[in-house]
Scaffold this active site. Structure first.
Site, PDB file in Angstrom:
ATOM      1  CG  ASP A 192      -2.161   1.225   1.413  1.00 22.22           C
ATOM      2  OD1 ASP A 192      -2.930   0.719  -0.094  1.00 22.22           O
ATOM      3  OD2 ASP A 192      -1.846   1.897   2.067  1.00 22.22           O
ATOM      4  CB  THR A 193       1.881   4.103  -1.985  1.00 23.84           C
ATOM      5  OG1 THR A 193       2.657   3.018  -2.852  1.00 23.84           O
ATOM      6  CG2 THR A 193       2.751   4.755  -2.245  1.00 23.84           C
TER       7      THR A 193
END
Length: 93
Positions: free
Chosen positions: A43-44
């Protein structure tokens, strides 16, 4: 890539670092449970002035976010996790 459906809403007073780790681990756990196989999840998130910038709701919203971040210092945080199914069920608290 196999998508999983999880709630990615930040908790109240959750730091961006804790948020990106929690969401990554939720994605990994959901994928392992749903597909019963080893997995890789990531995830970013973008942080601007201490605020987590979520996914844009539309193309125009995405352009608004890009404009908001242009010529400003901001953070981009990414978390990556790998895992595999457990052989024996474990109790989670």
């Amino acid at each position: 890539m196999l998508p999983v459906d999880i709630d990615e809403s930040p908790f109240d007073d959750e730091s961006a670092y804790d948020y990106v780790q929690r969401v990554t681990l939720k994605k990994l756990d959901a994928g392992i449970r749903q597909f019963n196989c080893s997995g890789l999840a990531a995830d970013t998130t973008i942080v601007n002035v201490g605020q987590i910038i979520g996914k844009p709701a539309s193309r125009s919203h995405a352009f608004d976010i890009i404009q908001q971040l242009s010529d400003r210092t901001h953070e981009v945080l990414t978390c990556v996790a790998i895992g595999k199914p457990l052989k024996e069920p474990q109790i989670r608290v």
